[in-house]
Scaffold this active site. Structure first.
Site, short mmCIF file in Angstrom:
data_model
loop_
_atom_site.label_atom_id
_atom_site.label_comp_id
_atom_site.label_asym_id
_atom_site.label_seq_id
_atom_site.Cartn_x
_atom_site.Cartn_y
_atom_site.Cartn_z
N GLU A 1 10.64 -4.69 4.02
CA GLU A 1 10.86 -6.09 3.82
C GLU A 1 10.48 -6.49 2.24
OE1 GLU A 1 9.43 -4.83 6.36
OE2 GLU A 1 9.20 -6.05 8.09
N GLY B 1 -4.43 -1.77 5.28
CA GLY B 1 -3.84 -2.85 4.66
C GLY B 1 -4.46 -4.36 5.25
N ARG B 2 -4.88 -4.50 6.27
CA ARG B 2 -5.61 -5.76 6.79
C ARG B 2 -6.99 -6.03 6.24
NH1 ARG B 2 -3.99 -2.35 10.60
NH2 ARG B 2 -5.75 -1.55 12.04
N LYS C 1 10.11 -0.22 13.44
CA LYS C 1 10.57 0.10 12.22
C LYS C 1 11.35 1.16 12.31
CE LYS C 1 6.37 -0.80 9.86
NZ LYS C 1 5.08 -0.12 8.93
N HIS D 1 -4.29 -32.78 19.05
CA HIS D 1 -2.99 -33.57 19.43
C HIS D 1 -2.02 -32.67 19.73
CE1 HIS D 1 -5.30 -37.10 18.30
NE2 HIS D 1 -5.85 -36.57 17.20
N LYS E 1 0.83 -1.20 0.02
CA LYS E 1 -0.06 0.03 -0.03
C LYS E 1 0.87 1.24 0.10
CE LYS E 1 -3.46 2.43 2.71
NZ LYS E 1 -4.03 2.27 3.93
N GLU F 1 -4.01 -6.43 15.21
CA GLU F 1 -3.58 -5.16 14.65
C GLU F 1 -4.54 -4.11 14.87
OE1 GLU F 1 -1.84 -4.29 10.59
OE2 GLU F 1 -0.02 -4.45 11.49
O1 LIG Z 1 1.35 -2.66 2.19
P1 LIG Z 1 2.34 -2.37 3.00
O2 LIG Z 1 2.21 -0.76 3.11
O3 LIG Z 1 3.79 -2.56 2.54
O4 LIG Z 1 2.21 -2.46 4.45
C1 LIG Z 1 2.31 -3.82 4.97
C2 LIG Z 1 1.91 -3.99 6.46
O5 LIG Z 1 2.39 -3.33 7.26
C3 LIG Z 1 1.76 -2.85 8.41
O6 LIG Z 1 1.85 -1.43 7.90
C4 LIG Z 1 2.32 -3.06 9.52
O7 LIG Z 1 3.72 -3.40 9.66
C5 LIG Z 1 0.51 -3.36 8.41
O8 LIG Z 1 -0.79 -2.88 8.43
C6 LIG Z 1 0.26 -3.52 6.60
O9 LIG Z 1 -0.80 -4.61 6.20
#
Ligand SMILES: O=P(O)(O)OC[C@H]1O[C@](O)(CO)[C@@H](O)[C@@H]1O
Length: 550
Positions: A215, A270-271, A515, A387, A209, A356
């Site tokens: 990452e 995002g979620r 972060k 189990h 987003k 979150e």
């Molecule tokens: O889509 P992006 O901006 O890479 O963010 C990824 C994820 O990182 C977060 O901001 C949390 O670190 C989430 O809320 C989000 O879904």
């Protein structure tokens, strides 16, 4: 929880029903769930609801009619109806980020959208065109080969939703195309995924987003290098990389062709974003028809949530039962137990959605909370969890409400597998409810030949307290429509709870500090100078890293 500032005015405990619920909990706390069935022979029926293809049986809960009435009253007193309306009407209810919250608009059926949301249709049309082009072989890789593998590079909401849905809809996958998901900055994730892939036939979706997530950008850069190591021409990137993002400038700066960008909007969290172009891997794996059926299933749940009375409203009932256990019974966690192997990733997905969203400690309008909020979400597919950790559910000292999720039919009707699975699901919720008394346990040991004394002594180890509550959610079949409805049900449940608790479910400031610190620690870690500016523990661990990596 003691915080320096606590605005009594917004505390849920100021709602008249809150103290009534506290008193009611005392009344009902010694009442076995089984007795509630004796008292009300219609309980199984009256404590069941159907909406959008989902059957909810909430009869095995520690609640009676008076309690349900109070819980619905609490929802009313907390202004839930107004908050639902505010969300659907596009008010900026994500007030800390000054944003609308319009994931519901993403599953409106084509043509339903108000003028300012027509972009949604345009992106769905763009997805349809692209998915068709890939499936028909009209879209080809740089060397003219068709695409056989799609790798989604994203994390958090840009991974968990599409990943979970793609797995859940495996029986609906199209032949000839495979979806893969890379999220972790640990290179092992990317390297293991790429090992089996042919660059000439691989398409990368960089899903972010913000397009600032380290990452994702690190993985995307390495994926580009992997591609170019074989295809050896920068022009290949345009045929093998597409992106989904709000941040069009950053995507272009990364080198992705402007025509390959699928836009999204700041009003999608995002979620909550799998319904946007973040769902592209789902559409590529299953086809656009199934993606639209997923949206339609969610839309059916949206309609139910907006219109059903609280007493008959699935998300409201589930949310209020959660509030009941968290705030009045001291529950700290919630188990999600899906008895469907295709829902292997469902609990992980709900973890982000719930934790979150509602892992918060401040009121929407400022001030710290004095009550608990979102639970720890955990679980595993049945029967595997039985189990492993069900021992704790049955005999541990913790009070853990559970959601069971199961289908009436299997996509793989093989001998007695499905009846065994279904029977196990019912047996677990029944065992949690009934438990085993000391007398029953002692009788079992006596029947095994133990002396009366031994039986009495050993009985304690077999006693199961019972009265452990659960919901059972049943779908006729796990398909795009029922899955869409199931996800929307949990989304709305989480929202309802946030309203009761007076918190903002749609920001996530808590992830920022880590972060920020990483942006200080990483340069110091790769520098040849000794790290001395952090705390002694961090400095020492960095020195340890440097001792083998420099
Ligand atoms: O889509 P992006 O901006 O890479 O963010 C990824 C994820 O990182 C977060 O901001 C949390 O670190 C989430 O809320 C989000 O879904």
């Amino acid at each position: 929880m003691t915080h320096p500032r606590y605005p009594k005015a917004t505390a849920p405990s100021t709602a008249p029903s809150w103290s009534a619920l506290t008193a009611h909990q005392q009344v009902i706390s010694n009442q076995p769930i089984a007795d509630l069935f004796t008292r009300d022979p219609n309980r199984a029926e009256t404590y069941s609801l159907n909406a959008a293809g989902i059957h909810l049986d909430f009869a095995k809960n520690r609640i009676d009619d008076a309690g349900m009435t109070l819980l619905c009253q609490l929802a009313k007193e907390r202004g839930l109806a107004e908050r639902i309306k505010a969300m659907y009407q596009g008010e900026a209810i994500n007030s800390t980020e000054k944003r609308q919250v319009l994931h519901v608009a993403l599953r409106s059926q084509l043509g339903d959208l108000p003028e300012h949301l027509r972009d949604v249709d345009a992106v769905i049309a763009q997805m349809t065109q692209f998915v068709t082009a890939v499936h028909t072989g009209q879209w080809r890789g740089f060397t003219g080969e068709t695409i056989t593998d799609v790798v989604n590079i994203g994390i958090g909401g840009s991974d968990l939703g599409p990943n979970m849905v793609t797995q859940a809809l495996t029986p609906f996958h199209k032949a000839g195309i495979r979806a893969h998901f890379v999220s972790n900055v640990d290179a092992s994730d990317l390297c293991e995924t790429l090992k089996a892939l042919n660059p000439a036939r691989t398409l990368f979706i960089v899903a972010s987003k913000t397009f600032t997530t380290t990452e994702t950008l690190t993985n995307a850069n390495s994926a580009r290098q992997w591609l170019l190591a074989t295809l050896a021409d920068e022009a290949a990137v345009a045929k093998h990389f597409v992106a989904v993002s709000v941040n069009l400038e950053k995507v272009k700066a990364f080198g992705i062709d402007a025509n390959n960008i699928f836009p999204m909007w700041d009003w999608v969290g995002g979620r909550y974003s799998l319904w946007s172009a973040i769902g592209l891997p789902i559409a590529l794996a299953c086809g656009m028809d199934h993606f639209n059926a997923l949206r339609a299933g969610a839309a059916a749940m949206d309609e139910h949530f907006a219109n059903a009375a609280f007493e008959q409203n699935l998300p409201v009932i589930m949310a209020m039962l959660g509030v009941w256990y968290i705030n009045f019974w001291g529950a700290e966690s919630q188990a999600i137990l899906a008895y469907d192997h295709y829902l292997n990733a469902f609990t992980k997905y709900i973890q982000q959605l719930d934790m979150e969203s509602n892992g918060k400690g401040a009121y929407l309008h400022g001030g710290y909370l004095e009550h608990h909020t979102g639970p720890v979400i955990w679980g595993e597919v049945g029967t595997n969890g039985q189990h492993s950790f069900h021992q704790l559910l049955h005999q541990g000292t913790r009070f853990v409400p559970a959601d069971f999720i199961v289908s009436l039919t299997s996509h793989n009707p093989l001998s007695e597998h499905h009846s065994q699975l279904f029977a196990n699901c019912l047996s677990q919720s029944r065992a949690l409810m009934l438990g085993k008394s000391e007398a029953q346990a002692a009788a079992e040991f006596s029947a095994m030949g133990y002396s009366a004394d031994e039986a009495k002594q050993l009985a304690h180890h077999k006693v199961m307290p019972g009265n452990r509550p659960s919901n059972t959610l049943v779908v006729e079949s796990l398909n795009p429509k029922t899955l869409g409805a199931l996800i929307a049900l949990y989304e709305h449940k989480v929202f309802v709870q946030s309203v009761i608790w007076g918190i903002n479910a749609f920001d996530q400031w808590g992830v920022e500090l880590g972060k920020q610190l990483c942006s200080e620690i990483h340069p110091a870690l790769v520098s040849s100078a000794a790290a001395e500016s952090f705390d002694p523990s961090t400095n020492a661990l960095m020195a340890l890293y440097k001792s083998v990596n420099q």
